[in-house]
Scaffold this motif. Sequence first.
Motif, PDB file in Angstrom:
ATOM      1  N   ASN A  14      12.809  22.895  21.525  1.00 18.21           N
ATOM      2  CA  ASN A  14      13.127  22.741  20.142  1.00 18.21           C
ATOM      3  C   ASN A  14      12.161  21.066  19.308  1.00 18.21           C
ATOM      4  O   ASN A  14      13.025  20.243  19.036  1.00 18.21           O
ATOM      5  CB  ASN A  14      14.898  22.122  20.249  1.00 18.21           C
ATOM      6  CG  ASN A  14      15.775  23.738  20.655  1.00 18.21           C
ATOM      7  OD1 ASN A  14      15.460  24.196  19.650  1.00 18.21           O
ATOM      8  ND2 ASN A  14      16.841  23.639  21.520  1.00 18.21           N
ATOM      9  N   ILE A  15      11.050  21.631  19.422  1.00 15.89           N
ATOM     10  CA  ILE A  15       9.893  20.075  18.898  1.00 15.89           C
ATOM     11  C   ILE A  15       9.703  20.934  18.035  1.00 15.89           C
ATOM     12  O   ILE A  15       8.880  21.908  18.283  1.00 15.89           O
ATOM     13  CB  ILE A  15       9.857  19.367  20.520  1.00 15.89           C
ATOM     14  CG1 ILE A  15      10.195  18.493  21.460  1.00 15.89           C
ATOM     15  CG2 ILE A  15       8.424  18.895  19.888  1.00 15.89           C
ATOM     16  CD1 ILE A  15       9.909  18.110  22.942  1.00 15.89           C
ATOM     17  N   PRO A  16       9.670  20.039  16.908  1.00 20.76           N
ATOM     18  CA  PRO A  16       9.136  20.470  16.478  1.00 20.76           C
ATOM     19  C   PRO A  16       7.209  20.692  16.044  1.00 20.76           C
ATOM     20  O   PRO A  16       6.795  19.546  16.180  1.00 20.76           O
ATOM     21  CB  PRO A  16       9.416  19.492  14.641  1.00 20.76           C
ATOM     22  CG  PRO A  16      10.778  18.714  15.267  1.00 20.76           C
ATOM     23  CD  PRO A  16      10.601  18.971  16.253  1.00 20.76           C
ATOM     24  N   LEU A  17       6.703  22.077  15.439  1.00 25.36           N
ATOM     25  CA  LEU A  17       5.408  21.833  15.080  1.00 25.36           C
ATOM     26  C   LEU A  17       4.769  21.233  14.053  1.00 25.36           C
ATOM     27  O   LEU A  17       6.091  21.939  12.461  1.00 25.36           O
ATOM     28  CB  LEU A  17       4.696  23.101  15.428  1.00 25.36           C
ATOM     29  CG  LEU A  17       5.001  23.584  16.704  1.00 25.36           C
ATOM     30  CD1 LEU A  17       4.793  24.643  17.216  1.00 25.36           C
ATOM     31  CD2 LEU A  17       4.166  22.558  17.957  1.00 25.36           C
ATOM     32  N   PRO A  20       7.435  15.740  15.981  1.00 25.26           N
ATOM     33  CA  PRO A  20       8.634  14.896  16.688  1.00 25.26           C
ATOM     34  C   PRO A  20       9.525  14.912  15.915  1.00 25.26           C
ATOM     35  O   PRO A  20       9.389  13.546  14.846  1.00 25.26           O
ATOM     36  CB  PRO A  20       8.489  14.067  17.910  1.00 25.26           C
ATOM     37  CG  PRO A  20       7.150  13.633  17.809  1.00 25.26           C
ATOM     38  CD  PRO A  20       6.260  14.681  16.895  1.00 25.26           C
ATOM     39  N   ALA A  21      10.799  14.435  15.421  1.00 18.67           N
ATOM     40  CA  ALA A  21      11.588  14.514  14.426  1.00 18.67           C
ATOM     41  C   ALA A  21      12.207  13.205  15.663  1.00 18.67           C
ATOM     42  O   ALA A  21      13.103  12.619  14.368  1.00 18.67           O
ATOM     43  CB  ALA A  21      12.487  15.403  14.104  1.00 18.67           C
ATOM     44  N   ASP A  22      12.742  12.976  17.077  1.00 17.19           N
ATOM     45  CA  ASP A  22      13.775  11.971  16.966  1.00 17.19           C
ATOM     46  C   ASP A  22      12.736  11.468  18.047  1.00 17.19           C
ATOM     47  O   ASP A  22      13.818  11.418  19.074  1.00 17.19           O
ATOM     48  CB  ASP A  22      14.907  12.696  17.329  1.00 17.19           C
ATOM     49  CG  ASP A  22      14.629  14.009  18.522  1.00 17.19           C
ATOM     50  OD1 ASP A  22      13.774  14.143  18.929  1.00 17.19           O
ATOM     51  OD2 ASP A  22      15.317  14.756  18.850  1.00 17.19           O
ATOM     52  N   PHE A  23      11.681  10.976  18.905  1.00 16.03           N
ATOM     53  CA  PHE A  23      11.180  10.592  19.769  1.00 16.03           C
ATOM     54  C   PHE A  23      10.053  10.061  19.585  1.00 16.03           C
ATOM     55  O   PHE A  23       9.310  11.072  17.918  1.00 16.03           O
ATOM     56  CB  PHE A  23      11.017  11.338  20.939  1.00 16.03           C
ATOM     57  CG  PHE A  23      10.073  12.531  20.594  1.00 16.03           C
ATOM     58  CD1 PHE A  23       8.642  11.995  20.686  1.00 16.03           C
ATOM     59  CD2 PHE A  23      10.511  13.440  20.985  1.00 16.03           C
ATOM     60  CE1 PHE A  23       8.094  13.408  21.561  1.00 16.03           C
ATOM     61  CE2 PHE A  23       9.854  14.094  20.977  1.00 16.03           C
ATOM     62  CZ  PHE A  23       8.504  14.868  20.890  1.00 16.03           C
ATOM     63  N   SER A  24       8.972   9.133  19.419  1.00 10.92           N
ATOM     64  CA  SER A  24       7.982   8.154  18.918  1.00 10.92           C
ATOM     65  C   SER A  24       6.263   9.024  19.900  1.00 10.92           C
ATOM     66  O   SER A  24       7.033   9.458  20.628  1.00 10.92           O
ATOM     67  CB  SER A  24       7.395   7.053  19.657  1.00 10.92           C
ATOM     68  OG  SER A  24       6.840   6.325  19.191  1.00 10.92           O
ATOM     69  N   ALA A  25       5.836   9.703  18.641  1.00 15.39           N
ATOM     70  CA  ALA A  25       4.382  10.751  19.501  1.00 15.39           C
ATOM     71  C   ALA A  25       3.938   9.318  20.291  1.00 15.39           C
ATOM     72  O   ALA A  25       3.057   9.939  20.782  1.00 15.39           O
ATOM     73  CB  ALA A  25       3.665  10.915  18.027  1.00 15.39           C
ATOM     74  N   GLU A  26       3.745   8.566  19.579  1.00 14.91           N
ATOM     75  CA  GLU A  26       2.608   7.321  20.457  1.00 14.91           C
ATOM     76  C   GLU A  26       3.215   6.844  21.604  1.00 14.91           C
ATOM     77  O   GLU A  26       2.876   6.798  22.471  1.00 14.91           O
ATOM     78  CB  GLU A  26       2.347   6.082  19.836  1.00 14.91           C
ATOM     79  CG  GLU A  26       1.801   6.508  18.527  1.00 14.91           C
ATOM     80  CD  GLU A  26       0.362   6.915  18.708  1.00 14.91           C
ATOM     81  OE1 GLU A  26      -0.173   6.267  19.564  1.00 14.91           O
ATOM     82  OE2 GLU A  26       0.235   8.004  18.649  1.00 14.91           O
TER      83      GLU A  26
END
Length: 383
Positions: free
Chosen positions: A284-287, A303-309
């Motif tokens: 359930n992680i958006p592309l 990602p909608a709810d966490f930091s990509a970095e």
Amino acid sequence: MQMEQQILRIPGPTPIPPSVQRAMSQPMIGHRGQEMQALLEALKGKLKPVFGTKEEVLLFTSSGTAALETAVVNAVEPGEEVIVIVSGAFGDRFTKICEEYHILVHRYDVTWGEAASPDQLQHLLQKHQDVKAVFATFCETSTGVLNPIKDLASVVHQYSNALFIVDGVSCIGATETQMDEWGLDIVVTGSQKAMMLPAGLAFVAASKRAWEAIEHNQQPRFYLDMRKYRNKLEENSSPFTPAVSLLLGLKQAIALMEDEGLSTIYKRHQLMGEMTRNAFHALNIPLLTKDTDGSPTVTAVRPADFSAEALRKVLRSEFGLTIAGGQQHLKGAIFRIGHMGYCNPADVLQIISLMEIGLRKINKNIELGKGVRAAQNVYLNNK
């Protein structure tokens, strides 16, 4: 702990097969001698199937960006009109190159993460009927989009006399490319992506129609003059000092591709793309892109709810796994996973497994193994 082993999964440069590394470590040969002539003679015919062309594929000692500039400076003159399809950072680069040479650019801006529309291109061609060329990016590396190049080419030739010029840097060698059949007039790529080599070689192929324009083009050019490379290649030579070690590696890389077979290579990349995408769907992680637009060589995750970095940082520190971040306005908003060239489904399963641990490390609540299981099922259901 500083990790000696690095796992490189960015969309270029990509890992190098050991046999290619060994080939590049061979003793140096003279770049004007008989051995080099024999090497170029062997390479000439072997590159054509990768491009899907009967025309010669020219070899430049340069980056992929130099190949883009080569296409511009040889095909278009200052003051002429072009359309550039901008679906990401590298379409934007085509625009900047054209503008640097005082070429009038009509931008077709596509929302980053979406594929170009043949219908929209048709509208632009009907509006701007004097365009000399249309520039497009096959795989937009910055967004993970694979543009419908075959359909776009059909529209270009149906509604204009423009040349259709394609940046194939991050997909040639991994995605089916039929330059002659589809009507692609100039196609370029670089060595450091699906061709399984370090950066430093660029490849440029042109149709007979494009060569006619190149011959009549009055734009001054020196190092990037395609006519020089074509004429020297006929003699199994190069106009300037070639990257000898890279060419030795290219011979081995092509041998590996021939052993696997192009159709099998294309299926492998399609499978790896589907495994990656389905893993993130399961988590359930958006592309960034729709499945229908997604590239088989690179996947962009938004990602909608966490930091990509934060995820990139923990993967690098914990496992030596390097994935790419976003570019321009997507910097910090996405991460990108390269799965091209010297990469197979086992590597994808490793990436997803490490990714799941990384997600838990940054306190993203996921079920461990769910993404891996989805990728495994894609592999098992692959016909």
